[in-house]
Design a protein around this motif. Sequence first.
Motif, PDB file in Angstrom:
ATOM      1  N   TYR A 135       2.039   1.745  -3.471  1.00 35.12           N
ATOM      2  CA  TYR A 135       0.965   2.302  -4.297  1.00 35.12           C
ATOM      3  C   TYR A 135       0.837   3.815  -4.101  1.00 35.12           C
ATOM      4  O   TYR A 135       0.519   4.551  -5.038  1.00 35.12           O
ATOM      5  N   GLN A 136       1.080   4.286  -2.871  1.00 32.42           N
ATOM      6  CA  GLN A 136       0.983   5.724  -2.598  1.00 32.42           C
ATOM      7  C   GLN A 136       2.047   6.509  -3.363  1.00 32.42           C
ATOM      8  O   GLN A 136       1.785   7.600  -3.873  1.00 32.42           O
ATOM      9  N   PRO A 187       1.578   5.565  -7.841  1.00 33.51           N
ATOM     10  CA  PRO A 187       0.141   5.316  -8.047  1.00 33.51           C
ATOM     11  C   PRO A 187      -0.176   4.577  -9.342  1.00 33.51           C
ATOM     12  O   PRO A 187      -1.196   3.884  -9.422  1.00 33.51           O
ATOM     13  N   ASN A 213       0.834  -1.206   0.000  1.00 34.29           N
ATOM     14  CA  ASN A 213       0.000   0.000   0.000  1.00 34.29           C
ATOM     15  C   ASN A 213       0.869   1.257   0.000  1.00 34.29           C
ATOM     16  O   ASN A 213       0.530   2.263  -0.639  1.00 34.29           O
ATOM     17  N   LYS A 214       1.998   1.202   0.724  1.00 32.04           N
ATOM     18  CA  LYS A 214       2.935   2.323   0.732  1.00 32.04           C
ATOM     19  C   LYS A 214       3.504   2.544  -0.668  1.00 32.04           C
ATOM     20  O   LYS A 214       3.647   3.686  -1.136  1.00 32.04           O
TER      21      LYS A 214
END
Length: 365
Positions: A53-54, A57, A50-51
């Motif tokens: 993806y941040q 993106p 998730n990190k």
Amino acid sequence: MNIKKTTAIFLSMSLLITTPVFSKEPQKPVQTTSMQTLTKIDATAQKSLNKIYQVFPELKNYHIGMIQKGTGKHGYGVEQWDITFTKEKKKLNTPQGDASVEIEVSTGEILNVNFQDKQLAPLPHNQAEQQAKDFLQKFIGNESKQYIVQRFEDNTLGTTGGTSVVFSKKMQPNETFKTISVRLGANVGVRAFARGHTELGDLTGNQLNRQEIQSALNKLYKVYPEAKQLEVVRANRGKRDVGFLVKYESTQLWVQEKGKNGFFGFVEYDLSGNLLSLSKSETSPPIEKPLPENKAKEKAAVLVKDLYEKNWGDYAFSHVETKPFKNKDSITKVYFKHVNIPKKELEIVFNGDGSVVSVTNFEKK
């Protein structure tokens, strides 16, 4: 402006000696397992993903084509997740896709993020440095403050292209030397993040004693008096097996000047503390006219006394070789023979301005 160059440009023998080449001696067994293909990752890895993806993106628009879990396959020496992404939704039989991520299983540390780009345009180094620093601050937070820029690599070979900024963190009492590489492309930003692998034989600060460090630094100061506040940033110890030389065990130290980027130089010594080789990573602009042989011989004789002290009498002058080059340094090599070991020689190489390229002590088989 200084021009970076390794002694390999001048001296293939020095390169072989100063490159960490290990013999196939018995090592402590390394626990490895084959990579196991799975259908999902655990919560720790998902948090790390998730990190990613941040910060990247666009990766959200990719599809996970393969998930593998295993130990020791890629050189990190830890159990890790390997996640391969594809732009089109499809399952893969091999970990070859359009992007990949590697995450340590136990800690969730992000080891590697890579997009399989083709022919990225390089950036001016000042732009690449600032963008890479901004990226690291965002991606790994305060950890980024422990790293300094070591060098730049313009990727002209292969298909990736772009410019890589390599950061380094000097060894700590309980940690070995570490690196992080960030690859960027003009107008597209960061396209790869990679933590460096720990090399076989790399040491922590606690595995060296102050006396051996100071002895090694003193030798560098004698050869390069212009050096200021040298500190050891990386150390390696192991058995070296160079094809035409006698197998030997040594400690190698890489040093920097405090507050400066990049390695200043390198020194290597055997288990008894005897100097095997040293060199400087940077030299002055090229001088085509070589140092005269008589001056080279005189300067070399002084260095032998300074570097080998009470044992300097073990070396007798042998001969001088001059290597002229156009548009780069012409060099003069001075050789000494060991009086008791016929196949052992000492080589000191000078640039045209009298500065020392390298000192190499070797014994042929």
